[in-house]
Design an enzyme around this catalytic site. Sequence first.
Site, mmCIF file in Angstrom:
data_model
loop_
_atom_site.group_PDB
_atom_site.id
_atom_site.type_symbol
_atom_site.label_atom_id
_atom_site.label_comp_id
_atom_site.label_asym_id
_atom_site.label_seq_id
_atom_site.Cartn_x
_atom_site.Cartn_y
_atom_site.Cartn_z
ATOM 1 N N TYR A 174 -3.181 17.877 -11.477
ATOM 2 C CA TYR A 174 -3.799 16.748 -10.761
ATOM 3 C C TYR A 174 -4.823 16.058 -11.667
ATOM 4 C CZ TYR A 174 -6.463 14.315 -7.077
ATOM 5 O OH TYR A 174 -7.102 13.376 -6.301
ATOM 6 N N ASP A 222 10.424 8.014 -1.090
ATOM 7 C CA ASP A 222 9.798 9.061 -1.905
ATOM 8 C C ASP A 222 9.523 8.469 -3.283
ATOM 9 O OD1 ASP A 222 9.077 11.210 -3.453
ATOM 10 O OD2 ASP A 222 10.581 12.558 -2.596
ATOM 11 N N LYS A 241 -4.603 12.203 -13.077
ATOM 12 C CA LYS A 241 -5.606 11.182 -12.748
ATOM 13 C C LYS A 241 -6.297 10.653 -14.015
ATOM 14 C CE LYS A 241 -5.127 11.020 -8.245
ATOM 15 N NZ LYS A 241 -4.702 9.797 -7.542
ATOM 16 N N ILE A 251 0.852 -1.200 0.000
ATOM 17 C CA ILE A 251 0.000 0.000 0.000
ATOM 18 C C ILE A 251 0.883 1.243 0.000
ATOM 19 C CG2 ILE A 251 -1.793 1.279 1.266
ATOM 20 C CD1 ILE A 251 -2.566 -1.446 2.578
HETATM 21 N N1 LIG Z 1 -9.421 12.676 -0.246
HETATM 22 C C1 LIG Z 1 -10.218 12.700 -1.298
HETATM 23 O O1 LIG Z 1 -11.332 13.252 -1.253
HETATM 24 C C2 LIG Z 1 -9.815 12.035 -2.577
HETATM 25 C C3 LIG Z 1 -10.718 12.091 -3.662
HETATM 26 C C4 LIG Z 1 -10.347 11.485 -4.865
HETATM 27 C C5 LIG Z 1 -9.129 10.831 -4.962
HETATM 28 N N2 LIG Z 1 -8.274 10.793 -3.889
HETATM 29 C C6 LIG Z 1 -7.006 10.085 -4.061
HETATM 30 O O2 LIG Z 1 -6.861 9.148 -3.002
HETATM 31 C C7 LIG Z 1 -5.473 8.963 -2.721
HETATM 32 C C8 LIG Z 1 -5.234 9.157 -1.230
HETATM 33 O O3 LIG Z 1 -5.642 10.467 -0.901
HETATM 34 P P1 LIG Z 1 -5.761 10.982 0.606
HETATM 35 O O4 LIG Z 1 -6.884 11.937 0.620
HETATM 36 O O5 LIG Z 1 -5.735 9.845 1.564
HETATM 37 O O6 LIG Z 1 -4.398 11.835 0.695
HETATM 38 P P2 LIG Z 1 -3.539 12.332 1.947
HETATM 39 O O7 LIG Z 1 -4.292 12.165 3.219
HETATM 40 O O8 LIG Z 1 -3.013 13.667 1.565
HETATM 41 O O9 LIG Z 1 -2.335 11.259 1.956
HETATM 42 C C9 LIG Z 1 -1.437 11.208 0.885
HETATM 43 C C10 LIG Z 1 -0.463 10.073 1.138
HETATM 44 O O10 LIG Z 1 0.505 10.080 0.071
HETATM 45 C C11 LIG Z 1 1.818 10.063 0.641
HETATM 46 N N3 LIG Z 1 2.758 10.774 -0.213
HETATM 47 C C12 LIG Z 1 2.716 12.092 -0.592
HETATM 48 N N4 LIG Z 1 3.778 12.408 -1.337
HETATM 49 C C13 LIG Z 1 4.518 11.253 -1.446
HETATM 50 C C14 LIG Z 1 5.737 10.931 -2.096
HETATM 51 N N5 LIG Z 1 6.435 11.845 -2.802
HETATM 52 N N6 LIG Z 1 6.206 9.660 -1.996
HETATM 53 C C15 LIG Z 1 5.520 8.728 -1.290
HETATM 54 N N7 LIG Z 1 4.362 8.971 -0.667
HETATM 55 C C16 LIG Z 1 3.873 10.222 -0.736
HETATM 56 C C17 LIG Z 1 1.643 10.772 1.993
HETATM 57 O O11 LIG Z 1 2.632 10.385 2.921
HETATM 58 P P3 LIG Z 1 3.995 11.213 3.209
HETATM 59 O O12 LIG Z 1 3.660 12.667 3.192
HETATM 60 O O13 LIG Z 1 4.453 10.673 4.516
HETATM 61 O O14 LIG Z 1 4.902 10.809 2.088
HETATM 62 C C18 LIG Z 1 0.295 10.231 2.438
HETATM 63 O O15 LIG Z 1 0.454 8.970 3.052
HETATM 64 C C19 LIG Z 1 -4.721 9.971 -3.595
HETATM 65 O O16 LIG Z 1 -4.242 9.328 -4.755
HETATM 66 C C20 LIG Z 1 -5.788 10.986 -3.971
HETATM 67 O O17 LIG Z 1 -5.509 11.622 -5.184
HETATM 68 C C21 LIG Z 1 -8.594 11.383 -2.710
#
Ligand SMILES: NC(=O)c1ccc[n+]([C@@H]2O[C@H](COP(=O)([O-])OP(=O)(O)OC[C@H]3O[C@@H](n4cnc5c(N)ncnc54)[C@H](OP(=O)(O)O)[C@@H]3O)[C@@H](O)[C@H]2O)c1
Length: 243
Positions: free
Chosen positions: A151, A54, A155, A10
């Site tokens: 973004y 990263d 996507k 994951i």
């Molecule tokens: N939240 C929503 O409403 C929503 C809606 C549609 C789609 N999504 C998609 O769902 C997925 C998860 O979103 P979320 O809302 O859970 O996001 P989030 O809470 O911002 O978490 C993002 C995760 O990605 C990791 N990450 C960021 N930059 C990284 C890098 N350079 N290398 C490795 N890991 C990295 C972060 O960990 P670190 O900072 O520790 O690296 C964190 O664990 C994303 O793909 C997002 O586009 C979310």
Amino acid sequence: MTKHGELIVITGASRGIGLALVNRFLDAGFPVLAIARDTASTKAHDNLTTLDADLAGRAGIARVSDRVAALGLPVAVLINNAGVQNAIDLTGPQIANPECPDLIRDEIALNLTAPILLALALLPFMLRPDGTIVNVTSLVSRQPKPSAPVYSASKAGLASFTQALRVQLRSQGVRVVEAVPPLVDTGMTSGRGKGKISPEAMADAILEGVANQRQTVAPGLSRRVLVLNRLLPELVRRILARS
Ligand SMILES: NC(=O)c1ccc[n+]([C@@H]2O[C@H](COP(=O)([O-])OP(=O)(O)OC[C@H]3O[C@@H](n4cnc5c(N)ncnc54)[C@H](OP(=O)(O)O)[C@@H]3O)[C@@H](O)[C@H]2O)c1
């Protein structure tokens, strides 16, 4: 899905949807490899291996495949969940910032290139038949959100890649799933939006989708928006343009 001796990988596992996925798969009895740049927020568990990497760079991807090889378990599920969303206005003052090109390149690298390279790197380790790759996209893959153009494009690219990969891997018995979250209450959506679902609800939907061999996981409002987009794309374009 089987449990013993098969690994769940994951990304984006330190918070939000990814952390909820880690906890759900551990509760279900699976060994989990959880990856983020800083995994300190995950709770120690006998079945949990963490990797700080990263994924916007190739070195991070190589570290993931090295760790999977070292663990020596077939990968039952790879969930490409890590993502970042930047507000970018190519007509605004932000573009004068010398860091803007790097921000854009890193956003594409994490959201689009990393899932492709991880699929490539981990395919040799995937359980066959019955392995699953889950790519987490977004409703803005269907109609763009103008305030987040990079973004949206990343996507849309990931959604397209997911469809093509599904066809390529069919004969090998590896399934490819697209997860399309609605608004989820995470750091990414902090301070905006209404009617969000919890990260745990999104994680449960993904688990259910993998277990029941679905092609698309679109809980809550997502499913309705996907249907509406097929019927009335212009209406959805206008709605998402305001989001
Ligand atoms: N939240 C929503 O409403 C929503 C809606 C549609 C789609 N999504 C998609 O769902 C997925 C998860 O979103 P979320 O809302 O859970 O996001 P989030 O809470 O911002 O978490 C993002 C995760 O990605 C990791 N990450 C960021 N930059 C990284 C890098 N350079 N290398 C490795 N890991 C990295 C972060 O960990 P670190 O900072 O520790 O690296 C964190 O664990 C994303 O793909 C997002 O586009 C979310």
